[in-house]
Write an enzyme that holds these catalytic residues in place. Structure first.
Site, PDB file in Angstrom:
ATOM      1  N   GLU A   1     -10.376  17.935  40.533  1.00 55.52           N
ATOM      2  CA  GLU A   1      -9.708  18.436  39.561  1.00 55.52           C
ATOM      3  C   GLU A   1     -10.478  19.727  39.128  1.00 55.52           C
ATOM      4  O   GLU A   1     -10.771  19.535  37.823  1.00 55.52           O
ATOM      5  CB  GLU A   1      -9.464  17.373  38.490  1.00 55.52           C
ATOM      6  CG  GLU A   1      -8.250  17.790  37.701  1.00 55.52           C
ATOM      7  CD  GLU A   1      -7.987  16.455  36.733  1.00 55.52           C
ATOM      8  OE1 GLU A   1      -6.898  16.856  35.852  1.00 55.52           O
ATOM      9  OE2 GLU A   1      -8.512  15.532  36.822  1.00 55.52           O
TER      10      GLU A   1
ATOM     11  N   TYR B   1      -8.127  14.492  46.115  1.00 52.20           N
ATOM     12  CA  TYR B   1      -7.586  14.114  44.600  1.00 52.20           C
ATOM     13  C   TYR B   1      -6.130  13.836  44.831  1.00 52.20           C
ATOM     14  O   TYR B   1      -5.084  14.665  44.876  1.00 52.20           O
ATOM     15  CB  TYR B   1      -7.670  15.405  43.909  1.00 52.20           C
ATOM     16  CG  TYR B   1      -7.077  15.488  42.580  1.00 52.20           C
ATOM     17  CD1 TYR B   1      -7.587  14.338  41.769  1.00 52.20           C
ATOM     18  CD2 TYR B   1      -6.485  16.537  41.873  1.00 52.20           C
ATOM     19  CE1 TYR B   1      -6.954  14.288  40.462  1.00 52.20           C
ATOM     20  CE2 TYR B   1      -6.021  16.614  40.441  1.00 52.20           C
ATOM     21  CZ  TYR B   1      -6.402  15.173  40.124  1.00 52.20           C
ATOM     22  OH  TYR B   1      -5.665  15.345  38.492  1.00 52.20           O
TER      23      TYR B   1
ATOM     24  N   ASP C   1     -11.005  10.853  43.750  1.00 54.20           N
ATOM     25  CA  ASP C   1     -10.127  10.384  42.703  1.00 54.20           C
ATOM     26  C   ASP C   1      -8.789   9.818  43.459  1.00 54.20           C
ATOM     27  O   ASP C   1      -8.028  10.416  43.948  1.00 54.20           O
ATOM     28  CB  ASP C   1      -9.812  11.269  41.652  1.00 54.20           C
ATOM     29  CG  ASP C   1      -9.152  10.779  40.727  1.00 54.20           C
ATOM     30  OD1 ASP C   1      -8.505   9.422  40.749  1.00 54.20           O
ATOM     31  OD2 ASP C   1      -8.799  11.265  39.556  1.00 54.20           O
TER      32      ASP C   1
ATOM     33  N   ASN D   1      -6.567   7.876  42.082  1.00 50.43           N
ATOM     34  CA  ASN D   1      -5.544   7.453  41.211  1.00 50.43           C
ATOM     35  C   ASN D   1      -4.834   6.197  41.584  1.00 50.43           C
ATOM     36  O   ASN D   1      -3.803   6.031  41.184  1.00 50.43           O
ATOM     37  CB  ASN D   1      -4.466   8.620  41.222  1.00 50.43           C
ATOM     38  CG  ASN D   1      -4.736   9.696  39.787  1.00 50.43           C
ATOM     39  OD1 ASN D   1      -5.123   9.197  38.946  1.00 50.43           O
ATOM     40  ND2 ASN D   1      -4.849  10.665  40.304  1.00 50.43           N
TER      41      ASN D   1
ATOM     42  N   ASP E   1     -13.232  12.753  31.672  1.00 51.61           N
ATOM     43  CA  ASP E   1     -12.910  11.298  31.531  1.00 51.61           C
ATOM     44  C   ASP E   1     -13.276  10.431  32.704  1.00 51.61           C
ATOM     45  O   ASP E   1     -13.427   9.246  32.544  1.00 51.61           O
ATOM     46  CB  ASP E   1     -11.540  11.123  31.051  1.00 51.61           C
ATOM     47  CG  ASP E   1     -10.643  12.023  32.103  1.00 51.61           C
ATOM     48  OD1 ASP E   1     -11.189  12.899  32.905  1.00 51.61           O
ATOM     49  OD2 ASP E   1      -9.322  12.069  31.934  1.00 51.61           O
TER      50      ASP E   1
END
Length: 314
Positions: free
Chosen positions: A90, A162, A203, A205, A304
């Site tokens: 990201e 990602y 990541d 998710n 985050d």
């Protein structure tokens, strides 16, 4: 005695970033000895009465959530922890605006693929990798070039992903996420072998198990914990990967993400484990340390997410 892992080079066209140059100091066979690649030395061991040197390869992953904003966090972490490879997701940065020179000043080799405002992946390595590849090979949207990249370091393929968030259950974005995992499993089959060392990180998710999210009973319909997404992820993992954190710490709750929208989430430790490091079984058995560094998440203007890292004996 050469104790490095070795992987045959895939028969495919290599796509390099404009600053990427192939390293020719690899003895002509697409591999390096561990001594020539990894900088973390361990105590020697004895095999058949002979003393053999060991080396530790340190891999880290970090969703930066805009790389130009978090440059200080990245540089500080590199200086303190000195990983052999750092995978970043990201970046939210077009290639022509990527802070290449700043990151190169750390001494790392830098490879990246990005787009404006969304997505973007990068990998930093201590040495020139054997190859750098972007995106899937299935001719679907080029946007995935900014979500998936692969390098080979010391003969070990490292895949940085990602994975799409999926927005909400039942939407086209959710279906795209499920298909993305299916495409990824096909990609593994095309480029890797479950019988040889390889690493997949990034990541994802997805929080794979109830232990990986706070208050799991409240998130059953969340697009990062819904049964359909967890199933798709686990199907991709079943190709031949092992979650190294869960292998070492089956009952330890460790988070890598705390939501901006809930300002007290970090203090109350209401987080998610969305970032993962996995390895094929042969290499997962050599993983000796895994940890989450929560301190960067506490810093002003933090992402985050935070850094997850693992060390492997090679």
């Amino acid at each position: 005695m050469d104790i490095s892992f070795c992987v045959d080079a895939p028969a495919e066209k290599e796509v390099e970033s404009k600053d990427c140059q192939q390293d020719n100091n690899d003895n002509g066979h697409g591999r390096h000895t561990a001594a020539g690649i990894f900088s973390h030395f361990l105590l020697p061991i004895r095999i058949d009465g002979r003393k053999i040197a060991q080396f530790a390869m340190k891999i880290a992953t970090y969703n930066v959530n805009s790389i130009r904003i978090r440059l200080d966090a990245i540089i500080s972490w590199l200086e303190k922890h000195q990983p052999d490879v750092l995978c970043i997701q990201e970046t939210k940065c077009q290639d022509e605006l990527f802070p290449l020179l700043v990151l190169q000043s750390t001494g790392y080799k830098v490879y990246y693929r990005g787009m404006k405002s969304y997505n973007g992946v990068a990998i930093l390595t201590r040495v020139e990798p054997d190859g750098v590849f972007y995106g899937f090979d299935d001719q679907l949207p080029e946007v995935d070039d900014a979500r998936l990249m692969r390098v080979a370091v010391g003969g070990i393929p490292i895949i940085n992903t990602y994975v799409p968030n999926g927005y909400k259950i039942g939407t086209p974005q959710h279906e795209y996420k499920l298909k993305w995992y299916a495409r990824l499993k096909t990609y593994f089959t095309q480029h890797l072998s479950p019988d040889r060392p390889a690493i997949w990180c990034g990541d994802m998710n997805v929080a794979p198990e109830p232990i990986d999210v706070h208050s799991p009973e409240k998130h059953l319909k969340h697009v990062c914990f819904h049964e359909s997404v967890r199933k798709a992820y686990k199907d991709a993992v079943s190709w031949g990967f092992v979650d190294v954190l869960r292998r070492l710490y089956p009952d330890r709750q460790m988070f890598t993400f705390w939501d901006y929208l809930r300002p007290s989430s970090l203090e109350q430790n209401k987080g998610w484990r969305l970032d993962h490091i996995l390895a094929t079984r042969r290499l997962a058995e050599r993983c000796r340390r895994v940890d989450v560094d929560i301190e960067p998440r506490r810093a002003p203007r933090a992402s985050d997410h935070t850094f997850l890292w693992a060390e492997f004996d090679v």
